[in-house]
Design a protein around this motif. Sequence first.
Motif, PDB file in Angstrom:
ATOM      1  N   LEU A  11       0.659  -1.293  -0.213  1.00  0.00           N
ATOM      2  CA  LEU A  11      -0.005   0.255  -0.013  1.00  0.00           C
ATOM      3  C   LEU A  11       0.784   1.479  -0.114  1.00  0.00           C
ATOM      4  O   LEU A  11       0.340   2.315  -0.858  1.00  0.00           O
ATOM      5  CB  LEU A  11      -0.895   0.065   1.200  1.00  0.00           C
ATOM      6  N   ALA A  12       2.085   1.241   0.897  1.00  0.00           N
ATOM      7  CA  ALA A  12       2.748   2.414   0.855  1.00  0.00           C
ATOM      8  C   ALA A  12       3.596   2.717  -0.358  1.00  0.00           C
ATOM      9  O   ALA A  12       3.582   3.719  -0.837  1.00  0.00           O
ATOM     10  CB  ALA A  12       3.619   2.303   2.130  1.00  0.00           C
ATOM     11  N   GLY A  15       0.190   2.321  -3.470  1.00  0.00           N
ATOM     12  CA  GLY A  15      -1.060   2.685  -3.082  1.00  0.00           C
ATOM     13  C   GLY A  15      -1.490   4.104  -3.834  1.00  0.00           C
ATOM     14  O   GLY A  15      -2.691   4.041  -4.567  1.00  0.00           O
ATOM     15  N   TYR A  16      -0.585   4.947  -4.127  1.00  0.00           N
ATOM     16  CA  TYR A  16      -1.189   6.183  -5.064  1.00  0.00           C
ATOM     17  C   TYR A  16      -1.196   5.809  -6.414  1.00  0.00           C
ATOM     18  O   TYR A  16      -2.257   6.531  -7.153  1.00  0.00           O
ATOM     19  CB  TYR A  16       0.019   7.486  -4.649  1.00  0.00           C
ATOM     20  N   GLY A  34      -8.666   3.958  -0.447  1.00  0.00           N
ATOM     21  CA  GLY A  34      -7.578   4.643  -0.383  1.00  0.00           C
ATOM     22  C   GLY A  34      -7.882   5.890   0.687  1.00  0.00           C
ATOM     23  O   GLY A  34      -7.003   5.941   1.671  1.00  0.00           O
ATOM     24  N   ALA A  38      -5.605   6.061   4.418  1.00  0.00           N
ATOM     25  CA  ALA A  38      -5.142   7.355   4.835  1.00  0.00           C
ATOM     26  C   ALA A  38      -5.773   7.300   6.301  1.00  0.00           C
ATOM     27  O   ALA A  38      -4.885   7.912   6.976  1.00  0.00           O
ATOM     28  CB  ALA A  38      -5.908   8.569   4.009  1.00  0.00           C
ATOM     29  N   LEU A  43      -1.264   5.851   3.958  1.00  0.00           N
ATOM     30  CA  LEU A  43      -1.268   6.780   2.747  1.00  0.00           C
ATOM     31  C   LEU A  43      -1.838   8.208   3.399  1.00  0.00           C
ATOM     32  O   LEU A  43      -2.265   7.956   4.472  1.00  0.00           O
ATOM     33  CB  LEU A  43      -2.283   6.637   1.513  1.00  0.00           C
ATOM     34  N   LYS A  44      -1.550   9.288   2.660  1.00  0.00           N
ATOM     35  CA  LYS A  44      -1.931  10.378   3.363  1.00  0.00           C
ATOM     36  C   LYS A  44      -3.215  11.101   2.551  1.00  0.00           C
ATOM     37  O   LYS A  44      -3.208  10.662   1.307  1.00  0.00           O
ATOM     38  CB  LYS A  44      -0.944  11.690   3.073  1.00  0.00           C
ATOM     39  N   VAL A  48      -3.936  11.299  -1.574  1.00  0.00           N
ATOM     40  CA  VAL A  48      -4.983  10.628  -2.471  1.00  0.00           C
ATOM     41  C   VAL A  48      -6.093  11.294  -3.176  1.00  0.00           C
ATOM     42  O   VAL A  48      -6.418  11.040  -4.187  1.00  0.00           O
ATOM     43  CB  VAL A  48      -5.918   9.557  -1.077  1.00  0.00           C
ATOM     44  N   TYR A  51      -4.410  12.785  -6.333  1.00  0.00           N
ATOM     45  CA  TYR A  51      -4.087  11.596  -7.460  1.00  0.00           C
ATOM     46  C   TYR A  51      -5.383  11.261  -8.043  1.00  0.00           C
ATOM     47  O   TYR A  51      -5.620  11.082  -9.042  1.00  0.00           O
ATOM     48  CB  TYR A  51      -3.427  10.405  -6.915  1.00  0.00           C
TER      49      TYR A  51
END
Length: 191
Positions: A11-12, A15-16, A34, A38, A43-44, A48, A51
């Motif tokens: 994911l890290a 993920g994006y 996503g 987060a 993720l942040k 998310v 993107y």
Amino acid sequence: MLEHLDLNYLLATYGYWAVFIGCLLEGETILILGGVAAHQQVLKLLPVIAYASLAGMLGDQLLFWAGRYFGDRLLPRLHKKQAAIDKITTLIHRHPTVSIFSVRFLYGMRLLGPMVIGASRISPLKFACINAIGALVWATLFASAGYWAGEFLQRVLGDLKPYRLPIALGVVGVVVAVGLIRHYRSKRRQP
């Protein structure tokens, strides 16, 4: 094999990209996931949303230009989608700005809508501006829904790390089930 799979790392790392590609195609499900990622700080949230907005806008722009250049030949071939095409066309004639903004929120219109709008000869600049705003609102709503779903699930289940794969599969399963039910109902309504 699955026990050696580090979902956090995947994911890290990807993920994006997954959010971008999923939202380029049609990505409410991946966007919700996503948002959950987060919430779990894998993720942040703002990237998310960024993107997803970029991918949603780009995908619709490509479909708009396909409709602009090939709509006269392509749309008549989509006999099974004629009711949706007629709905979008009516909406465009009555409320062009609303149709550009809202088409991504209407079930079954996300891919077809921008093509019909492109074929309608709406200004490309108008479409691009309203499409960008619509993509940002769409991404913010669905990513936030995922984020708050993560909050709810954490309150109910506690630590979500052991449940990440089942949650992802569950979300995908629910979305597929809802899609199949809607598809079946629409088939039954057709003469």
